[in-house]
Design an enzyme around this catalytic site. Structure first.
Site, mmCIF file in Angstrom:
data_model
loop_
_atom_site.group_PDB
_atom_site.id
_atom_site.type_symbol
_atom_site.label_atom_id
_atom_site.label_comp_id
_atom_site.label_asym_id
_atom_site.label_seq_id
_atom_site.Cartn_x
_atom_site.Cartn_y
_atom_site.Cartn_z
ATOM 1 N N ARG A 193 -21.820 19.510 -17.860
ATOM 2 C CA ARG A 193 -22.034 19.896 -16.458
ATOM 3 C C ARG A 193 -22.262 18.657 -15.602
ATOM 4 O O ARG A 193 -21.823 18.572 -14.460
ATOM 5 C CB ARG A 193 -23.209 20.878 -16.341
ATOM 6 C CG ARG A 193 -23.576 21.146 -14.892
ATOM 7 C CD ARG A 193 -24.357 22.443 -14.628
ATOM 8 N NE ARG A 193 -25.299 22.837 -15.644
ATOM 9 C CZ ARG A 193 -26.459 22.224 -15.907
ATOM 10 N NH1 ARG A 193 -26.817 21.150 -15.204
ATOM 11 N NH2 ARG A 193 -27.251 22.667 -16.860
ATOM 12 N N TYR A 250 -9.920 28.356 7.491
ATOM 13 C CA TYR A 250 -9.729 29.160 6.289
ATOM 14 C C TYR A 250 -10.745 30.311 6.266
ATOM 15 O O TYR A 250 -11.937 30.091 6.477
ATOM 16 C CB TYR A 250 -9.893 28.249 5.065
ATOM 17 C CG TYR A 250 -9.760 28.967 3.762
ATOM 18 C CD1 TYR A 250 -8.544 29.521 3.372
ATOM 19 C CD2 TYR A 250 -10.851 29.116 2.910
ATOM 20 C CE1 TYR A 250 -8.425 30.195 2.167
ATOM 21 C CE2 TYR A 250 -10.735 29.790 1.712
ATOM 22 C CZ TYR A 250 -9.513 30.332 1.352
ATOM 23 O OH TYR A 250 -9.401 31.008 0.173
ATOM 24 N N ASP A 270 -11.358 19.287 5.955
ATOM 25 C CA ASP A 270 -10.694 20.026 4.883
ATOM 26 C C ASP A 270 -9.223 19.611 4.938
ATOM 27 O O ASP A 270 -8.495 19.959 5.869
ATOM 28 C CB ASP A 270 -10.867 21.535 5.107
ATOM 29 C CG ASP A 270 -10.271 22.357 3.968
ATOM 30 O OD1 ASP A 270 -9.301 21.901 3.334
ATOM 31 O OD2 ASP A 270 -10.770 23.478 3.731
ATOM 32 N N LYS A 305 -4.266 24.336 -4.432
ATOM 33 C CA LYS A 305 -3.059 24.446 -3.615
ATOM 34 C C LYS A 305 -2.072 23.318 -3.973
ATOM 35 O O LYS A 305 -1.666 23.233 -5.096
ATOM 36 C CB LYS A 305 -3.462 24.443 -2.133
ATOM 37 C CG LYS A 305 -4.652 25.361 -1.820
ATOM 38 C CD LYS A 305 -4.352 26.841 -1.980
ATOM 39 C CE LYS A 305 -5.599 27.715 -1.908
ATOM 40 N NZ LYS A 305 -6.390 27.582 -0.708
#
Ligand SMILES: *Cc1c(COP(=O)(O)O)cnc(C)c1O
Length: 373
Positions: A48, A100, A172, A197
């Site tokens: 992690r 978004y 972004d 994406k």
């Protein structure tokens, strides 16, 4: 020696000293790493916190945005969550209004619960963004080209206004990708990516990234990455890294095809408006039609896949009002200009003439329907 983008995409982050000589970074499918003695590791402890396949991806992503530091996440939303973790109750955020849907949702339905306030502006006007800044504003959130209307923001002008007020500018960069736009070089402090994406590009993994040159911000963001734990697994890191190797080639070809598609749509009588900023592989357009006819049209296309997401080698399209932006209230959608007949295309790597032929037969069915109505 400083390498160019395409070279970095192939080499950055890869450890050429791998003892096996592997020419691609292996998928280290291990959640924990042996310690020599308590607290003494050979670089990795618990996955992690840090992980070799993830670290290779993080270093690569940082290099693509011309930055020193990168963090990888399990999704773009986890990356957005990570950035907003630096806020506390009473802080204020100024954000692009045309953004978004998932970002809008986590701002207004999740972070707002913790006493963080949001003001949405048309950041296409840098002065409007500047005027919305308050003494308690901590973040300026930009998305450009915006989603789904592909409006452009002057990152440099906005970041300069924010910097003067001690406000952190976040961009972004999912739509443009670092191939076409590098916000840190324009003065932004943090870049967020949904690597799901274009970066991955093959619709086979979810991921997100946070990238910065600011050492203090990085330390805080890295702390929250480990504390929250929304990290990607090694297999997804590998797939995203593999996608990056062809990122520049894909984006260049997809953008060239998108330009052709935009030009085709502009001259079609059933199309009321085309949104295309002149670069990139996303084109939005409005049918001169209501929601029902628009939904009918979505069933007429044979080659284009009706699906959320974008940036894949496979051409995808969606109806934002009832798909990606369904969680945005109708009056907000109307105010920001998301029309009922709006469709968003993500141009893939099929032959562009096949893509246009399919649009042609689909649009003919809409036109015929209208004439017979
Ligand atoms: C998809 C997307 C996100 C969210 O990313 P996920 O990987 O789906 O969580 C954030 N911003 C933009 C612009 C996106 O297109």
């Amino acid at each position: 020696m400083s390498y160019r983008f395409e070279t970095l995409a192939i080499h950055a982050g890869h450890n050429d000293d791998d003892p096996t000589g592997a020419v691609t970074t292996p998928v280290y499918q291990s959640s924990t790493f042996r310690q020599q003695e308590p607290g003494v590791t050979s670089g990795f402890g618990y996955a992690r916190t840090d992980h070799p396949t993830r670290r290779a991806l993080e270093e690569n992503l940082a290099a693509l945005e011309g930055a020193r530091y990168g963090l990888a996440f399990a999704s773009g939303m986890a990356a957005i969550h990570n950035v907003l973790s630096i806020l506390r109750s009473g802080d204020h955020v100024v954000s692009t209004q045309d953004l978004y849907g998932g970002a809008w949702r986590i701002f207004t339905k999740y972070f707002a619960k913790f006493g963080i306030e949001f003001t949405f502006v048309d950041a296409g006007d840098a002065n409007a963004a500047g005027e919305a800044l308050r003494p308690e504003t901590k973040l300026l959130w930009l998305e450009t080209p915006s989603n789904p209307l592909l409006k452009l923001t002057d990152i440099a002008a906005c970041a300069a206004l924010a910097k003067r007020r001690g406000v952190v500018t976040v961009v972004d960069n999912t739509f443009a990708t670092p191939v076409l736009q590098q916000p840190l070089a324009l003065g932004a402090d943090i870049v967020v990516l949904s690597t799901t994406k274009f970066i991955n590009g093959h619709s086979d993994a979810l991921g997100g990234a946070v990238i910065t040159n600011d050492e203090a911000l990085f330390a805080e963001l890295k702390f929250f990455q480990n504390a929250v734990g929304a990290v990607p697994g090694p297999q997804d890191c590998f797939l995203i890294q593999r996608g990056i190797r062809t990122l520049a080639l894909r984006v260049e070809r997809q953008s060239a095809s998108a330009e052709r598609v935009a030009r085709y749509l502009r001259q079609h009588e059933a199309v009321a408006r085309v949104h295309y900023p002149g670069f990139g592989a996303i084109v939005s357009f409005e049918l001169d039609a209501d929601v029902e006819t628009t939904r009918e049209f979505t069933k007429s296309l044979k080659l284009w896949t009706l699906a959320e997401s974008l940036g894949s080698v496979k051409s995808l399209f969606c109806h934002p009002p009832t798909m990606t932006h369904a969680s945005v209230e109708p009056e907000v959608r109307r105010r920001v200009g998301i029309a009922d007949g709006l469709l968003r295309l993500s141009i893939g790597l099929e032959h562009v003439d096949d893509l246009i032929d399919d649009l042609e037969q689909g649009l003919a069915s809409v036109t015929l329907e209208e004439k017979s109505a």
